[in-house]
Design an enzyme around this catalytic site. Sequence first.
Site, PDB file in Angstrom:
ATOM      1  CD  GLU A   1      36.906  -0.494 -10.305  1.00 32.67           C
ATOM      2  OE1 GLU A   1      38.090  -0.166 -10.117  1.00 32.67           O
ATOM      3  OE2 GLU A   1      37.216  -1.544 -10.820  1.00 32.67           O
ATOM      4  CB  CYS A  20      54.972  -4.452 -30.040  1.00 31.03           C
ATOM      5  SG  CYS A  20      55.540  -5.651 -28.847  1.00 31.03           S
ATOM      6  CD  GLU A  54      36.229  -7.833 -10.800  1.00 30.78           C
ATOM      7  OE1 GLU A  54      36.574  -7.623  -9.372  1.00 30.78           O
ATOM      8  OE2 GLU A  54      36.489  -7.105 -11.657  1.00 30.78           O
ATOM      9  NE  ARG A  79      49.484  -2.807 -31.795  1.00 29.99           N
ATOM     10  CZ  ARG A  79      48.793  -3.586 -32.225  1.00 29.99           C
ATOM     11  NH1 ARG A  79      47.516  -3.068 -32.516  1.00 29.99           N
ATOM     12  NH2 ARG A  79      49.161  -4.639 -32.353  1.00 29.99           N
ATOM     13  CE  LYS A  93      44.710  -1.288 -15.241  1.00 29.55           C
ATOM     14  NZ  LYS A  93      43.408  -1.941 -15.133  1.00 29.55           N
ATOM     15  CG  ASN A 118      52.591  -7.006 -32.535  1.00 24.01           C
ATOM     16  OD1 ASN A 118      52.649  -7.170 -31.316  1.00 24.01           O
ATOM     17  ND2 ASN A 118      51.392  -6.714 -33.127  1.00 24.01           N
ATOM     18  N   GLY A 119      54.242 -10.093 -31.368  1.00 19.81           N
ATOM     19  CA  GLY A 119      53.679 -11.391 -31.391  1.00 19.81           C
ATOM     20  C   GLY A 119      54.557 -12.041 -30.150  1.00 19.81           C
ATOM     21  CG  HIS A 141      23.137 -15.374   8.256  1.00 20.20           C
ATOM     22  ND1 HIS A 141      22.972 -16.032   9.465  1.00 20.20           N
ATOM     23  CD2 HIS A 141      23.292 -15.891   7.440  1.00 20.20           C
ATOM     24  CE1 HIS A 141      22.903 -17.111   9.078  1.00 20.20           C
ATOM     25  NE2 HIS A 141      22.976 -17.109   7.731  1.00 20.20           N
ATOM     26  CD1 TRP A 188      52.466  -6.659 -23.716  1.00 20.01           C
ATOM     27  CD2 TRP A 188      52.349  -4.593 -22.683  1.00 20.01           C
ATOM     28  NE1 TRP A 188      51.884  -6.937 -22.601  1.00 20.01           N
ATOM     29  CE2 TRP A 188      51.836  -5.763 -21.883  1.00 20.01           C
ATOM     30  CE3 TRP A 188      52.334  -3.448 -22.251  1.00 20.01           C
ATOM     31  CZ2 TRP A 188      51.177  -5.500 -20.669  1.00 20.01           C
ATOM     32  CZ3 TRP A 188      51.650  -3.303 -20.765  1.00 20.01           C
ATOM     33  CH2 TRP A 188      51.049  -4.416 -20.311  1.00 20.01           C
ATOM     34  CE  LYS A 226      36.163  -3.857 -12.871  1.00 13.93           C
ATOM     35  NZ  LYS A 226      36.946  -4.519 -12.000  1.00 13.93           N
TER      36      LYS A 226
END
Length: 599
Positions: A479, A2, A472, A27, A594, A100-101, A495, A74, A476
Amino acid sequence: MCGIIGYIGNKNSIPTLIKGLERLEYRGYDSAGICTIQNQRLKNLKVKGRISGLKKNLEFKNLEGNIGIAQTRWATHGAPSKINAHPHLDCKGEIAIVHNGIIENYQALKDILEKEGHKIVSATDSEIIAHLIEKFYQGDLERAVMRALKLLEGAFGLAIIHAKEPKIVVVRKGSPLIIGKGSNEMFVASDAAALLDQTRKVVYLQDNELATVTANSFSVKNLDGKEIEKEIEEIKWTAGQIEKKGYKHFMLKEIFEQPQALENTLRGRIKEKKIKLSLNLDPNSIKRIVLIACGTSWHACLVGKYIIEKLTKIPVEVDYASEFRYRNPLVASQDLLITISQSGETADTLGALKEAELKRAKTLGIVNVVGSTVSREVDSGIFLHAGPEIGVASTKAFTCQLTALTLLALYFQQEKGISPDKEILEELKNISKKIQLILKEADKIKAVAEGFTENKNFLYLGRGINFPVALEGALKLKEISYIHAEGYPAAEMKHGPIALIDKDMPVVFVATRDQTYNKILSNIEEVKARKGRIITVISKEDSKIEELSDFIIKIPETNELLSPILNVVPLQLLAYYIADLKNIDPDRPRNLAKSVTVE
Ligand code: AGP
C-alpha cells in the site's frame, strides 16, 4: 492527544491562540474552544469540529482579552461535541481549564463533587478538574491547583486561569507542557509547534512540575511547593518538523509512537492483577464470537482469534466485514460480534455491524476515534487511546488493537472465574520497552530495505499466530511502495506459491521461536534450496535460521500470544524505508484514503 495553548501579555490573545491551535491541529481536531478574561470575567467559546468553525462562530467577533487559554481536542472520554470541548469551567464560571491526557479516577471524583453540589455538565473526564480546583479555591489559584493535584490520578498537561487573577497556572504530569518567553508576553503550550510563530525561547516543564506564568515572568515548583530553577532553551526546529516531531513522515512518527500508544491503551486497565474494562456484557452468556473488520483491522481479528480461543476456549470466527454483511450471516443473540476499526467509520464495517444488530447479536467495538459511528452503535466498546493516526497506513492502531484484544481475552478469563494469565499480565508490563529495543535497530532495517527497492514482488510467510503478521507486512509494503506483495501461511508454499521462488523473489519469514519453529525452519530451507532471497524476523541468538538467511532482523523474546505486537514492527519499518527510498510519500499513497467511508 489534544493540543493546548495559552497567552498572557500586552496584546489581544486571540490571534496567538488561533494560530497556535492551527499549528496543533495534527494532535486532535474533533472540537475546539477558547476562553479569555475580559474585565475580570471569563468569555468561553467552544465548537464541535475544526478550528475553522471556531473562527466562523459569530461570538468569535466579540472575543478578546490579554489572557486566554485554548484547546483543539482528540476525544478520549465523551464524544466530540460542543459541550465536551475544552475549556471547561467551574460552577461559578470563574475558573477555566484545558487538559491534555486522561484522568483515571475521574468517576470517583465526579461522584464526590456531585454529592457536594457541583453540576458537571459534560461527559468528559477533564471537566472535574475545574470543579476540584473550585472546591479548594480561597483566593489563590496556584494553591487551589496544588491541592486539587493531590487527588488527581492519571496523565495530564493542564493550563488554568481564574477571572480575577492575571496569571496562567500550568501543570505537567505525563503530558508535555512548555512555557514560551516573549517581550512583555508569555506563552504556554502542549508542544513547541504552537509557539514557533511567537518565540524560540522556551522552558520545558518536567513531570510533576507546576508553573505560574504572568506577562513578564514565570515561577516553577514541584508538587510539594518547592521552587525549581529552570533554564531558558532555544527551539531548533521548523514548525513542519515539529508537527512530525522531527520525523520525515507521520507514518514514521506513528511507528515510533507505539511504545507510548500501547501504554495509553493499557493505562488504568490493569490494577492489582485485575482487568478493569467497563463492558455491559457477560462472557458466560456468549456461545461464539465473530470478529469482523477490513484491511489491517481484519489482520488484527485473525490474531485476536488465537488469543481469545487460547485464553477463554470461546470459539471465534473471523470474517471480512464486506463478506459478512452480504452473506445473510447466521448470528443470533448468543453470539458476540466484535468490530475492530481505527476510524470507526469504515462503511463495510458499519454495514456488518448493522446486519449483526438486526439478528440480535451482542456487539462490541475496538475503536480508536472516540465519538465515531462504530463507537456509538455498539453495545460495549474499548477505546485504543492511541492518539490520532494520521498516516494512511495503519501502524500504532494495529499494535494497540492487538493489545486491546489481549486485555479483552484476559477480562473474559476473569469474568469466567479463571484468573487472568499471569505470564501475559507480567509481559504486558514489558512490551513497550521491547518495542523500544526494536526501534533502536531501525537503521539496520533501513539498510536491509536498501537492497530491495527495485524488486517487483515479495512473499511474506508466517505460521500460527504470526501468519496474520505476514499478511500485515505484505499489506504495509504494497500500500505504500506499490510493490506487489503476498502474505501466506508458510506451510501453503508447497501447494503452489513455491513455483514463484527464484533468485529474484524476496521472501520475508516471520520466524520467531514458537510452537511451529521447526516447521518454519523447513520452509526456509525449501526456499533456500530454490535460491529465494531470504529476510527473516527471528528471536535473538537464533544461529540456525541466521545461517539460512540473507538478511536477519532480531526481535526480543516474548510470550507467543504477544509476539505479533513485536514481530510486526520491523515489517512496518521495512515497508516504510522501501517506500521512502523509492521517493514515495507514505503518508499519502496513491488511490488510498485514511478511512474508507464508501462501499
Ligand atoms: C491499513 O494500513 C489501511 N489503511 C486499511 O487497510 C485500513 O486498515 C482499513 O481501511 C480499515 O480501516 P479502519 O480500521 O479505520 O476500519
